[in-house]
Write a protein that holds these residues in place. Structure first.
Motif, PDB file in Angstrom:
ATOM      1  N   UNK A 250      -7.320  -1.773 -13.133  1.00 56.04           N
ATOM      2  CA  UNK A 250      -8.699  -1.971 -12.682  1.00 56.04           C
ATOM      3  C   UNK A 250      -8.773  -3.261 -11.877  1.00 56.04           C
ATOM      4  N   UNK A 251      -9.379  -3.202 -10.693  1.00 55.97           N
ATOM      5  CA  UNK A 251      -9.437  -4.347  -9.780  1.00 55.97           C
ATOM      6  C   UNK A 251     -10.881  -4.566  -9.353  1.00 55.97           C
ATOM      7  N   UNK A 252     -11.341  -5.807  -9.434  1.00 56.34           N
ATOM      8  CA  UNK A 252     -12.707  -6.146  -9.013  1.00 56.34           C
ATOM      9  C   UNK A 252     -12.641  -7.213  -7.927  1.00 56.34           C
ATOM     10  N   UNK A 253     -13.148  -6.860  -6.751  1.00 56.08           N
ATOM     11  CA  UNK A 253     -13.274  -7.812  -5.656  1.00 56.08           C
ATOM     12  C   UNK A 253     -14.670  -8.398  -5.661  1.00 56.08           C
ATOM     13  N   UNK A 254     -14.773  -9.692  -5.911  1.00 54.03           N
ATOM     14  CA  UNK A 254     -16.059 -10.380  -6.012  1.00 54.03           C
ATOM     15  C   UNK A 254     -16.340 -11.117  -4.709  1.00 54.03           C
ATOM     16  N   UNK A 255     -17.332 -10.649  -3.954  1.00 56.43           N
ATOM     17  CA  UNK A 255     -17.633 -11.228  -2.642  1.00 56.43           C
ATOM     18  C   UNK A 255     -16.343 -11.467  -1.868  1.00 56.43           C
ATOM     19  N   UNK A 256     -15.501 -10.414  -1.747  1.00 54.82           N
ATOM     20  CA  UNK A 256     -14.181 -10.626  -1.158  1.00 54.82           C
ATOM     21  C   UNK A 256     -14.236 -10.746   0.364  1.00 54.82           C
ATOM     22  N   UNK A 257     -13.305 -11.514   0.917  1.00 48.99           N
ATOM     23  CA  UNK A 257     -13.150 -11.542   2.366  1.00 48.99           C
ATOM     24  C   UNK A 257     -12.497 -10.241   2.804  1.00 48.99           C
ATOM     25  N   UNK A 258     -12.665  -9.911   4.062  1.00 51.86           N
ATOM     26  CA  UNK A 258     -12.040  -8.695   4.616  1.00 51.86           C
ATOM     27  C   UNK A 258     -11.591  -9.006   6.034  1.00 51.86           C
ATOM     28  N   UNK A 259     -10.381  -9.547   6.141  1.00 52.63           N
ATOM     29  CA  UNK A 259      -9.783  -9.828   7.440  1.00 52.63           C
ATOM     30  C   UNK A 259      -8.499  -9.001   7.535  1.00 52.63           C
ATOM     31  N   UNK A 260      -8.449  -8.039   8.428  1.00 49.95           N
ATOM     32  CA  UNK A 260      -7.220  -7.277   8.628  1.00 49.95           C
ATOM     33  C   UNK A 260      -6.372  -7.969   9.692  1.00 49.95           C
ATOM     34  N   UNK A 261      -5.081  -8.082   9.419  1.00 48.67           N
ATOM     35  CA  UNK A 261      -4.183  -8.747  10.355  1.00 48.67           C
ATOM     36  C   UNK A 261      -2.875  -7.963  10.415  1.00 48.67           C
TER      37      UNK A 261
END
Length: 368
Positions: free
Chosen positions: A227-238
């Motif tokens: 189980x994974x929780x992203x809390x206000x995660x950034x989203x930069x694809x590179x």
């Protein structure tokens, strides 16, 4: 999240914050009810610190600390799921002009990892062992997401050894606030096949990276993240458009965002867009109206030294405690459902049971 911002606060006040956070280590915390889904149990706290340069990333060479605070049920029975929490980018040292790691003389590492104590205590009261790890060395020297994932794996490797045999670097290295050794009996009581992760801000992309299809074979032997929780995660694809490093299709995850997040806005919702039609497990998200970025971490929240209010709607923003309580209710439901199979928690994830005290929008991406 700190994007190399500066604010007029003093070293003295920052040091006082560090001391105040440290004084809570080893305390016996009262359990708080969440959702009414599971009986609360008394909670204890311990910490471990293997040093500022205890870990060198074998791939990047980044040097970082192995330091964490642990919230756990005071009476350990059975084998309990483990949750690992990772903070995002902030001041690495309590002196804002520090530019080296370890921190220069007269400065101390900034305790961002203590900003989730409220959440660690609530989750521990509901049957989890919760480890919040420090990533100051990474924040000072690399900011890299692969480094964050490797640091999570390093802590998981330590816990795998401790839980299986009671040995390894963590054995004999737990302390209380006063520095007195304490010996929680974790051996045989932590289930490393039921692991949850939570990452805030850049730490959010870090946990998605660590859990991704591409990087799953980097997990320590015997560890299974469920189980994974992203809390206000950034989203930069590179490079742009390549999300392979963070694509999670084989295990459930959820994302928490806020409509007034002035640091990364609601970019984290894109993680659900990436897996739509590809995921083999149902994924979730919740958007909290008028929530900002920093209030999820009490060490980043004014009036704490170096705290900043990043809200884009300061006149309507949620008070810190309200925002933290909403996260606690949602995170508790998510981990109870995914790591315990507690179906009474599911209505919180689907929105059938709204989060108390806030307005929120839920999203469900069913398994394909």
């Amino acid at each position: 999240m700190r994007l190399r911002l500066h604010s007029p606060t003093s070293r003295l006040l920052a040091a006082l914050l560090f001391m105040a956070a440290a004084l809570t280590v080893g305390a016996q915390l009262p359990a708080r009810a969440q959702n009414g889904d599971a009986p609360a149990v008394p909670v204890s706290v311990a910490a471990y610190d293997l040093g500022d340069t205890a870990f060198t990333d074998p791939q990047s060479g980044t040097v970082s600390e192995l330091r964490a605070v642990v919230h756990y049920p005071r009476h350990l029975t059975g084998r309990l799921p483990l949750i690992v929490m990772a903070h995002g980018s902030w001041w690495a040292c309590d002196a804002q002009d520090a530019d080296t790691w370890p921190c220069p003389a007269g400065s101390r590492p900034f305790p961002s990892y203590r900003g989730y104590d409220y959440l660690g205590a609530a989750l521990a009261a509901r049957g989890f062992v919760v480890v919040s790890l420090s990533a100051d060395g990474i924040n000072m020297t690399s900011f890299d997401y692969g480094d964050r994932a490797c640091l999570i794996n390093a802590h998981l490797r330590l816990w795998q050894q401790l839980s299986a045999t009671g040995t390894g670097p963590l054995a004999g290295h737990f302390t209380t606030a006063s520095g007195r050794p304490v010996s929680p009996h974790f051996a045989g009581h932590v289930d490393m096949t039921r692991v949850g992760t939570l990452g805030h801000s850049r730490g959010g992309k870090g946990v998605m990276w660590q859990a991704s299809d591409k990087h799953r074979d980097e997990w320590p032997a015997g560890v299974r993240v469920r189980a994974v929780l992203g809390l206000a995660p950034v989203k930069f694809d590179d490079p742009e458009g390549d999300h392979s490093d963070t694509l999670v299709t084989g295990l459930p995850f959820t994302v928490v965002t806020g409509t007034c997040d002035g640091a990364v806005h609601e970019a984290g919702q894109e993680y659900l867009d990436d897996v739509t039609g590809l995921n083999t497990r149902t994924d979730y998200s919740v958007s909290l109206s008028n929530a900002n970025h920093n209030y999820y971490n009490t060490a980043w929240t004014p009036p704490a030294p170096l705290g900043e209010d990043d809200s884009t709607c300061p006149a309507q923003e949620l008070p810190p405690t309200t925002q933290q309580n909403a996260l606690t209710a949602y995170a508790t439901a998510f981990y109870r459902y995914e790591l315990y199979g507690d179906r009474t928690a599911l209505p919180t994830l689907t929105g059938e049971r709204p989060l108390p005290g806030v307005t929120s929008t839920t999203r469900v991406v069913p398994a394909s």
